[in-house]
Enzyme design. Structure first.
Site, PDB file in Angstrom:
ATOM      1  N   ASP A 291     -10.720   2.644  -3.282  1.00  0.00           N
ATOM      2  CA  ASP A 291     -11.190   2.303  -1.635  1.00  0.00           C
ATOM      3  C   ASP A 291     -12.748   2.711  -1.881  1.00  0.00           C
ATOM      4  O   ASP A 291     -13.340   2.247  -0.761  1.00  0.00           O
ATOM      5  CB  ASP A 291     -10.688   3.474  -0.799  1.00  0.00           C
ATOM      6  CG  ASP A 291      -9.466   2.990  -0.411  1.00  0.00           C
ATOM      7  OD1 ASP A 291      -8.981   1.794  -0.445  1.00  0.00           O
ATOM      8  OD2 ASP A 291      -8.534   3.822   0.310  1.00  0.00           O
TER       9      ASP A 291
ATOM     10  N   ASP B  60       0.840  -1.248   0.077  1.00  0.00           N
ATOM     11  CA  ASP B  60       0.007  -0.109  -0.093  1.00  0.00           C
ATOM     12  C   ASP B  60       0.763   1.159  -0.123  1.00  0.00           C
ATOM     13  O   ASP B  60       2.155   1.214   0.339  1.00  0.00           O
ATOM     14  CB  ASP B  60      -1.002  -0.140   1.049  1.00  0.00           C
ATOM     15  CG  ASP B  60      -2.229   0.724   0.996  1.00  0.00           C
ATOM     16  OD1 ASP B  60      -2.221   1.435   0.132  1.00  0.00           O
ATOM     17  OD2 ASP B  60      -2.921   0.733   1.780  1.00  0.00           O
TER      18      ASP B  60
HETATM   19  C1  DGJ Z   1      -5.586   2.206   1.993  1.00  0.00           C
HETATM   20  C2  DGJ Z   1      -6.161   0.674   1.422  1.00  0.00           C
HETATM   21  O1  DGJ Z   1      -6.772   1.317   0.089  1.00  0.00           O
HETATM   22  C3  DGJ Z   1      -7.436   0.047   2.133  1.00  0.00           C
HETATM   23  O2  DGJ Z   1      -7.626  -1.236   1.342  1.00  0.00           O
HETATM   24  C4  DGJ Z   1      -6.513  -0.401   3.293  1.00  0.00           C
HETATM   25  O3  DGJ Z   1      -5.561  -1.348   3.164  1.00  0.00           O
HETATM   26  C5  DGJ Z   1      -6.034   0.693   4.259  1.00  0.00           C
HETATM   27  N1  DGJ Z   1      -5.199   1.567   3.265  1.00  0.00           N
HETATM   28  C6  DGJ Z   1      -5.416   0.223   5.408  1.00  0.00           C
HETATM   29  O4  DGJ Z   1      -4.612   1.262   5.939  1.00  0.00           O
END
Ligand code: DGJ
Length: 696
Positions: free
Chosen positions: A517, A448
């Site tokens: 997201d 991430d």
């Molecule tokens: C952003 C990601 O897009 C989410 O799916 C998740 O992993 C969060 N970060 C966790 O902090």
């Protein structure tokens, strides 16, 4: 042989297209043709005819140069700009030689005066109708040359009026498709954020304004780079359309020392006469076959804990979810953020990549063993480029973050960015992740990246500090590819707060991408359509969650996510038995059809970005099977079924006979494609229909 050469004239042929280039009467390397493949080599134009020019511009203003440099009486967007040791900012690139090796052409250009060599590489991907281009710049002199712009490619279209397609958005709303006329002047799409960005993506398609999914000329391309990039569309005063793509020159400088070479990332480009649908399929095939590390491995159905438990993870909460997930047929259990040292919320822990001693007193092994016993593989979330000021790592190495000495360090989500341009930083993170993967039976990693850059300083840079933009990305690539090599069992996911880092560069390292997201399913329909303009469904992770209004049926949610690499992200403990049984049913059905979805050809039948009734179809490569998805997101208060048009399948063998689930007839592929199928859906209803060849 895809490359024909005759006296400084080269034709690059793919199965259906051709790209011709050569030297013009003044020795400039110019494009002569880019379009449908012609029957004979002698059919291709050998000369370009620059228009007359007034005394206000030189011939270079109109020449269709393959790699124009900043020089002379021209004002178009160049590919190349440099400053030589004596302060000269003029580059006159002269043809030196050309070499053909297999399916690649390499054209060497030399500056007329300075010791600078540029090699333009063209690799012909015949079966995909694509040409890959990149450039290498070498300083063969003694003194430093400063590079200020080195793009990967410039392309020219026949003179005319065009329309540009690109995607735009923001966090949680990525991948909106925009089609707009190309008007006189310059339009720039770019990232200045150190990643690809949610805002725009280095992919384009250009047509004359009348192409659709099935027909019309489309010129398209994409860049394999995960940092700052720039796409320039220019329509000159003589209606010459030029497209340029490469690393962004904004705040860029590169100190090219004696004997060193700077290499641009590759850009691929293609042409089709069969509309936007075909342009996407060409890219999908290429990415699956030649870019993705495991393009032909089936993507597993995963469960991800983020939307269920957020930072509140521990062995028992995760084991409870894992048990329910396994019962539904999930194959891979991924524990998201919250598992590592001192990570209870987003204020601490990033950088300290070992299990939190309170949440996991015996490490991750007991949880992993439980997950494995349930018949699933185990996966984990990391955010390797980041550090919280409240972490062991930052307390030990506060100088490791991107910053300007003596200035503030802007935090975002309470985090700072580690300077991955530095080898010591890369090595430290590499070592920590290496241990994590060596010590635990981990088969999936979610990488991430949850903020963009600020104060882009690098005071200890060996060269120009503005090399940060490129060396950072190279550092990320180095760490990631080393981990891949050392731990080949791991499947990798790229995520940057959703779709902030999705491009052909990262797809060389990441098997799949978390594209947004936003998991609300009606938004997701648009988001998925935008992503698959360029990138294949097998790389598109899609979870079913609890986001959005409760009245959205689970079946609708499942169908939306089944259009990509299916995952589940809802809080399963809160799902009742009936809901879990329904999900299990759809997971089982997905497993039956996923080879068609993940490896087949995508046809966009009706766009969710334009219609409340949308449909798409995946057809297996041998055309023996297909799956058709249809969705209804809104209809007027008084249902008017008759207003719903038939859905017309595509891509079937016209002669062969097919059945379509829910219909009694056996009909030829052509008959189904011409007369279509009537699908009746009311609000938030959806369907998935299997199409099977029965004869022929
Ligand atoms: C952003 C990601 O897009 C989410 O799916 C998740 O992993 C969060 N970060 C966790 O902090």
């Amino acid at each position: 042989m895809p490359i024909h050469t005759s006296q400084n004239f080269w034709i690059l042929e793919t199965d259906h297209t051709a790209y011709a280039l050569g030297l013009d009467s003044e020795g400039r390397l110019v494009n002569l043709y880019w379009g449908e493949r012609l029957p004979r080599v002698s059919d291709y134009p050998k000369e370009s005819f620059p228009l007359n020019w007034a005394s206000f511009s030189g011939a270079g203003q109109n020449a269709r140069e393959e790699f124009p440099a900043e020089t002379g009486l021209k004002y178009i967007e160049p590919c190349f700009k440099a400053v030589y040791p004596d302060g000269v900012r003029d580059s006159v690139l002269c043809f030196d030689k050309a070499e053909v090796t297999g399916d690649s052409l390499h054209i060497h250009l030399l500056d007329a005066i300075e010791p600078l060599r540029i090699v333009l590489h063209y690799c012909v991907h015949e079966p995909y109708d694509l040409i890959e281009r990149w450039a290498e710049v070498t300083n063969s002199g003694e003194k430093v040359i400063t590079l200020e712009r080195v793009l990967s490619a410039q392309w020219h279209l026949p003179r005319g009026r065009y329309r540009l397609s690109h995607v735009y958005g923001r966090w949680a709303d990525e991948w909106n498709l925009c089609r707009e006329p190309i008007t006189p002047g310059v339009k720039v799409l770019e990232s200045r954020r150190i990643t690809t960005s949610h805002i725009a993506n280095p992919w384009f398609a250009v047509d004359a304004g009348s192409a659709d999914e099935d027909q019309g000329e489309v010129w398209f391309g994409a860049l394999a780079w995960s940092g700052n990039w720039k796409f320039i569309v220019e329509l000159t005063e003589y209606s010459a359309a030029r497209l340029s793509l490469g690393i962004n020159d904004w705040d860029f400088a590169w100190q090219l020392n004696s004997g060193e070479t700077f290499r641009t990332p590759p850009a691929v480009c293609g042409y089709t006469m069969n509309g936007f649908g075909e342009s996407s399929r060409r890219l999908h095939d290429y990415i699956r076959d030649r870019v993705l590390p495991k393009g032909h491995s089936l993507r597993k159905v995963l469960y991800n804990s983020w939307e269920a438990t957020h930072f509140d993870v521990d062995e028992s909460s995760q084991a409870a979810l894992a048990e329910l997930a396994a019962g539904m047929g999930v194959e891979l259990f991924v524990m998201d953020d919250g598992w590592f040292h001192a990570r209870n919320d987003d204020t601490a822990g990033l950088g300290d990549w070992w299990p939190d001693e309170i949440k996991f007193p015996h490490g991750l092994k007991p949880l992993i063993e439980r997950v494995n016993k349930l018949g699933m593989e185990f996966g984990l979330w990391v955010e390797p480029e980041m550090v919280n000021p409240d972490s062991e790592l930052y307390r030990t190495h506060p100088d490791w973050v991107i910053h300007f000495p003596g200035r503030g360090r802007t935090e975002s989500r309470n985090q700072l960015i580690l300077n991955f341009a530095r080898q010591d930083v890369q090595d430290d993170i590499l070592e920590k992740l290496d241990h994590l993967l060596a010590d635990n039976d981990i088969h999936f990693m979610k990488w991430d990246m949850n903020r963009n850059v600020s104060e882009p300083g690098w005071d200890t840079a060996p060269g120009d500090p503005r090399e940060l933009w490129v060396r950072y990305v190279q550092g990320v690539y180095r760490v990631w590819s080393t981990l891949r090599e050392r731990h080949p069992q791991v499947t990798w996911q790229s995520c940057s707060g959703g779709g902030g880092r999705a491009d052909m560069g990262i797809l060389q390292l990441a098997d799949q991408v978390w594209i947004s997201d936003n998991t609300e399913p009606t938004s997701r329909l648009n988001i998925q359509e935008g992503y698959t303009q360029a990138y294949p469904a097998c790389s598109m992770e899609a979870w079913v969650t609890d986001m959005g209004p409760e009245y959205l049926p689970l079946e609708f949610r499942m169908h939306v996510s089944m259009c990509g690499a299916l995952g589940i992200g809802g809080h399963l403990v809160h799902w009742d038995e009936d809901k879990r049984a329904q999900a299990a049913y759809w997971i089982a059905r997905y497993k039956e059809i996923r080879p068609i979805i993940q490896f087949g050809d995508l046809y966009r039948l009706r766009s969710p970005q334009k219609e409340s009734f949308s449909a798409l179809e995946y057809v297996s490569k041998d055309r023996s099977e297909a799956v058709l998805f249809a969705f209804r997101t809104y209809q007027p208060l008084i249902p008017q079924f008759e207003s719903m048009p038939p859905v017309y399948p595509r891509g079937l063998d016209p002669e062969a006979l097919y059945t379509i689930e829910g219909f009694d007839d056996i009909r030829s592929g052509l008959a189904w494609m011409r007369t279509g199928v009537e699908v009746y859906l009311t609000n938030y209803q959806s369907t998935v229909l299997r199409i099977r060849k029965v004869e022929g």
